[in-house]
Design an enzyme around this catalytic site. Structure first.
Site, PDB file in Angstrom:
ATOM      1  N   LYS A 213      44.503  43.645  52.050  1.00 39.65           N
ATOM      2  CA  LYS A 213      45.752  44.374  52.295  1.00 39.65           C
ATOM      3  C   LYS A 213      45.742  45.018  53.682  1.00 39.65           C
ATOM      4  O   LYS A 213      46.671  44.864  54.463  1.00 39.65           O
ATOM      5  CB  LYS A 213      45.976  45.437  51.219  1.00 39.65           C
ATOM      6  CG  LYS A 213      47.288  46.203  51.390  1.00 39.65           C
ATOM      7  CD  LYS A 213      47.453  47.312  50.364  1.00 39.65           C
ATOM      8  CE  LYS A 213      47.782  46.792  49.007  1.00 39.65           C
ATOM      9  NZ  LYS A 213      48.148  47.871  48.060  1.00 39.65           N
ATOM     10  N   GLU A 219      33.385  43.946  53.465  1.00 40.99           N
ATOM     11  CA  GLU A 219      32.781  42.692  53.007  1.00 40.99           C
ATOM     12  C   GLU A 219      33.689  41.508  53.318  1.00 40.99           C
ATOM     13  O   GLU A 219      33.241  40.467  53.811  1.00 40.99           O
ATOM     14  CB  GLU A 219      32.511  42.735  51.498  1.00 40.99           C
ATOM     15  CG  GLU A 219      31.614  43.875  51.045  1.00 40.99           C
ATOM     16  CD  GLU A 219      32.403  45.066  50.540  1.00 40.99           C
ATOM     17  OE1 GLU A 219      31.912  45.726  49.611  1.00 40.99           O
ATOM     18  OE2 GLU A 219      33.497  45.332  51.072  1.00 40.99           O
ATOM     19  N   GLY A 273      45.043  46.476  43.467  1.00 39.97           N
ATOM     20  CA  GLY A 273      44.237  45.281  43.686  1.00 39.97           C
ATOM     21  C   GLY A 273      43.946  44.506  42.421  1.00 39.97           C
ATOM     22  O   GLY A 273      44.094  43.284  42.372  1.00 39.97           O
ATOM     23  N   ARG A 274      43.544  45.189  41.361  1.00 42.16           N
ATOM     24  CA  ARG A 274      43.179  44.500  40.118  1.00 42.16           C
ATOM     25  C   ARG A 274      44.397  43.991  39.355  1.00 42.16           C
ATOM     26  O   ARG A 274      44.257  43.271  38.373  1.00 42.16           O
ATOM     27  CB  ARG A 274      42.339  45.425  39.240  1.00 42.16           C
ATOM     28  CG  ARG A 274      43.006  46.756  38.903  1.00 42.16           C
ATOM     29  CD  ARG A 274      41.977  47.734  38.361  1.00 42.16           C
ATOM     30  NE  ARG A 274      42.498  49.070  38.163  1.00 42.16           N
ATOM     31  CZ  ARG A 274      42.590  50.004  39.102  1.00 42.16           C
ATOM     32  NH1 ARG A 274      42.232  49.702  40.354  1.00 42.16           N
ATOM     33  NH2 ARG A 274      43.045  51.215  38.840  1.00 42.16           N
ATOM     34  N   GLU A 360      37.737  49.685  35.952  1.00 41.45           N
ATOM     35  CA  GLU A 360      38.182  50.368  37.167  1.00 41.45           C
ATOM     36  C   GLU A 360      39.407  51.216  36.874  1.00 41.45           C
ATOM     37  O   GLU A 360      39.611  52.265  37.494  1.00 41.45           O
ATOM     38  CB  GLU A 360      38.487  49.345  38.261  1.00 41.45           C
ATOM     39  CG  GLU A 360      38.625  49.973  39.654  1.00 41.45           C
ATOM     40  CD  GLU A 360      38.629  48.942  40.770  1.00 41.45           C
ATOM     41  OE1 GLU A 360      37.546  48.658  41.324  1.00 41.45           O
ATOM     42  OE2 GLU A 360      39.710  48.422  41.097  1.00 41.45           O
ATOM     43  N   HIS A 391      24.506  32.505  21.009  1.00 41.06           N
ATOM     44  CA  HIS A 391      23.087  32.255  21.258  1.00 41.06           C
ATOM     45  C   HIS A 391      22.553  33.178  22.349  1.00 41.06           C
ATOM     46  O   HIS A 391      21.497  32.905  22.933  1.00 41.06           O
ATOM     47  CB  HIS A 391      22.879  30.785  21.628  1.00 41.06           C
ATOM     48  CG  HIS A 391      23.247  29.848  20.522  1.00 41.06           C
ATOM     49  ND1 HIS A 391      22.348  29.408  19.585  1.00 41.06           N
ATOM     50  CD2 HIS A 391      24.437  29.306  20.176  1.00 41.06           C
ATOM     51  CE1 HIS A 391      22.958  28.617  18.722  1.00 41.06           C
ATOM     52  NE2 HIS A 391      24.231  28.533  19.059  1.00 41.06           N
ATOM     53  N   LYS A 516      30.698  53.184  49.157  1.00 39.21           N
ATOM     54  CA  LYS A 516      31.108  52.502  50.389  1.00 39.21           C
ATOM     55  C   LYS A 516      30.870  53.390  51.613  1.00 39.21           C
ATOM     56  O   LYS A 516      30.416  52.921  52.658  1.00 39.21           O
ATOM     57  CB  LYS A 516      32.585  52.112  50.297  1.00 39.21           C
ATOM     58  CG  LYS A 516      32.844  50.933  49.363  1.00 39.21           C
ATOM     59  CD  LYS A 516      34.294  50.798  48.967  1.00 39.21           C
ATOM     60  CE  LYS A 516      35.186  50.442  50.117  1.00 39.21           C
ATOM     61  NZ  LYS A 516      36.572  50.181  49.670  1.00 39.21           N
TER      62      LYS A 516
END
Length: 568
Positions: A213, A219, A273-274, A360, A391, A516
């Site tokens: 954005k 990153e 964002g999510r 979040e 399993h 961060k």
């Protein structure tokens, strides 16, 4: 505000707290014998079928939860979200991911302006661009058509689009649309992820989509610069404009990076964002791979649930019921986790996406008014497709901690297989487990049953299953772009319902900031130590010791470094 605003101080909350003792006296093996109760706990919408009869709840439990919803002003809060009010109060923003998939003629306003035309302006631009890309009229630096896409983003700019992509990869319609194409995602700043994302790709036929954005996410931008160098070193710096596009609102930094601002696709502050997979964040890379017409069906599926959530009475409302039951399990029965168990390999990335959407959003310790919560909110989400999970971690679910489970099944497989002579098809074998596991969790197995089966006495404690372990079963008619959109929206709104009931802000994420900011200090120290040999200063003993050990390891990068790209 005073703590009297907390939901736990209301009579419905106190009533439910008292009701827990009544529920503890019941067992699901007895509750499941009440056919009328079971009938009342089944809901169907648009061929989606929800069965929540295996919840540790009676009919009056739901009545009490609906009273809690009224006390929490759930309907008013839902209306405020759809009306574009600034319900994300700490960031003073609307929360309008529903506008991202709204029909073209819908009116959804933020700050007095209908945002739907803006949304469709971007969608139309994506449609036009993806058609140019897919038809071969958009070519790369050497004149070759581009067939491969690497989407660079992290968090919500990665998990949601990856989930949808993984779900569509084996859908027959999507397969036909994606023939001869590849879509990959680069999220982790770990150079290994860079190497994996470009292995086997040719810069001449690759388009990179940078999703950020602000165009400042550390990153993402380091990965973007790395892929820019990968393209430039092979094709020249001028190739960037033809091989990189952006999803961003910061056109100044986009242009400075070397991407033509005309090839930037916008989204807005009212998109978290999510919750952004239905924006250009997801729609652009998915349209490049599958075509806009397929992705539009995904948007329509999500929109169908938006309308259902907004207009359906709560006792028949899928996201509301799921949200109410989650609050019941977390805050009243004291179960802190939830397992998301899709019996469909195409949904293997669903649980990782919902981890972010849920944890979040609702991983908060204070109310929306800043008051510390005296009760547990939020839940630990994890999951794996069945039967793989059986399993892996089902041992704990059956005989260890009680973890409410979401079983998600699909009536028709995307890829049906049957071997002549087998008792059932492969999909029937899978779904046999989908039907059996919830009952095994609910009923368990008693010592008396084991004795009747002549199990040796010393093994009876080990083979006893207590049962009374809650689950829900959600059956989809099939898995395609439309139902993937529906599934996404059900869980997005479920998370919102939980937050509305707990009285927290599900739409900010301040918890990601501290780590961060501390990483910035470490980054400066690593640079100073690598380039100047400066000693480590300003860190506690433990951190300084581990950093020293790290720096002692021989770096493959010289003290006078030159560009080093992955050996893809």
């Amino acid at each position: 505000m005073a703590s009297s605003t907390l939901i736990c101080n209301t009579e419905p909350w106190k009533d439910l707290k008292a009701h827990v003792e009544e529920i503890k006296k019941t067992h699901l093996r007895d509750l499941m014998n009440d056919t009328e109760r079971c009938k009342s706990m089944m809901v169907e919408f648009d061929e989606l079928f929800l069965d929540y009869s295996r919840q540790c709840a009676q009919k009056d439990t739901l009545d009490k939860l609906l009273e809690l919803a009224e006390a929490a002003q759930l309907k008013q809060k839902i209306n405020r979200m759809f009306n574009g009010e600034h319900i994300n109060s700490t960031e003073d923003r609307s929360v309008l991911h529903v506008a991202l998939r709204a029909p073209r003629d819908k009116v959804i306003s933020s700050d007095g302006k209908n945002v739907v035309p803006e949304v469709w302006k971007v969608l139309d631009k994506i449609n036009e661009f993806s058609e140019r890309f897919r038809s071969g009229s958009w070519v790369g630096e050497t004149g070759k058509a581009l067939t491969d896409v690497v989407a660079v983003g992290i968090g919500g700019s990665f998990l949601g689009p990856l989930f949808v992509h993984t779900a569509l990869q084996t859908d027959p319609e999507a397969i036909a649309s994606a023939k001869g194409r590849q879509l990959r995602f680069l999220a982790n700043v770990d150079p290994i992820d860079v190497a994996r994302s470009i292995t086997g790709l040719n810069p001449e036929t690759t388009l990179v989509v940078v999703v950020s954005k602000t165009f400042t996410t550390a990153e993402t931008m380091l990965n973007a610069r790395t892929l820019r160098e990968w393209i430039s070193s092979a094709l020249g710096p001028q190739a960037v404009a033809k091989h990189m596009v952006a999803v961003s609102t910061n056109l100044t930094l986009v242009e400075k990076f070397g991407i033509d601002p005309k090839n930037a696709f916008a989204f807005w502050d009212w998109v978290g964002g999510r919750y952004s997979v239905c924006s250009a964040v997801g729609v652009l890379p998915l349209s490049l791979q599958y075509g806009f017409s397929v992705v539009e069906k995904f948007l329509k599926g999500a929109s169908s649930i938006d309308e259902h959530f907004y207009s359906t009475q709560f006792d028949k409302n899928l996201p509301v019921l799921l949200g109410l039951l989650s609050v019941w399990n977390v805050s009243f029965l004291g179960y802190p986790a939830r397992a998301i168990l899709p019996y469909c390999q195409a949904l293997e990335k669903f649980a990782p996406h919902i981890q972010q959407v849920s944890m979040e959003s609702n991983g908060k310790g204070v109310s929306i008014d800043g008051v510390p919560l005296p009760f547990e909110a939020g839940e630990i989400d994890f999951g794996e497709p069945g039967t793989n999970g059986q399993h892996s971690f089902y041992q704990l679910i059956h005989q260890g901690r009680i973890i409410p489970c979401d079983f998600i099944g699909v009536a028709k497989s995307q890829q049906p297989v049957y071997l002549k002579g087998e008792m059932v098809s492969n999909h029937d074998e899978l779904m046999s487990n989908f039907f059996a596991q919830p009952d095994a969790l609910a009923y368990g197995k008693t010592p008396e049953q084991l004795l009747s089966e002549k199990v040796p006495k010393h093994l009876i404690p080990h083979k006893t299953f207590s049962g009374n372990r809650p689950s829900i079963s959600l059956l989809l008619p099939h898995l395609n772009a439309y139902t993937v959109g529906q599934l996404l929206a059900i869980y997005e709104h479920r998370v919102a319902v939980e937050g509305f009931l707990w009285g927290i802000n599900s739409f900010d994420q301040w918890g990601v900031e501290l780590g961060k900011s501390l990483a910035t200090q470490v980054r400066k120290q690593l640079n100073a130590s690598r380039t100047k040999g400066d000693p480590i200063e300003g860190f506690n003993y433990s951190t300084a010791t581990v950093m020293t050990k790290y720096l002692e390891a021989k770096s493959p990068i010289s003290s006078d470094p030159v560009t080093l790209l992955p050996k893809a």
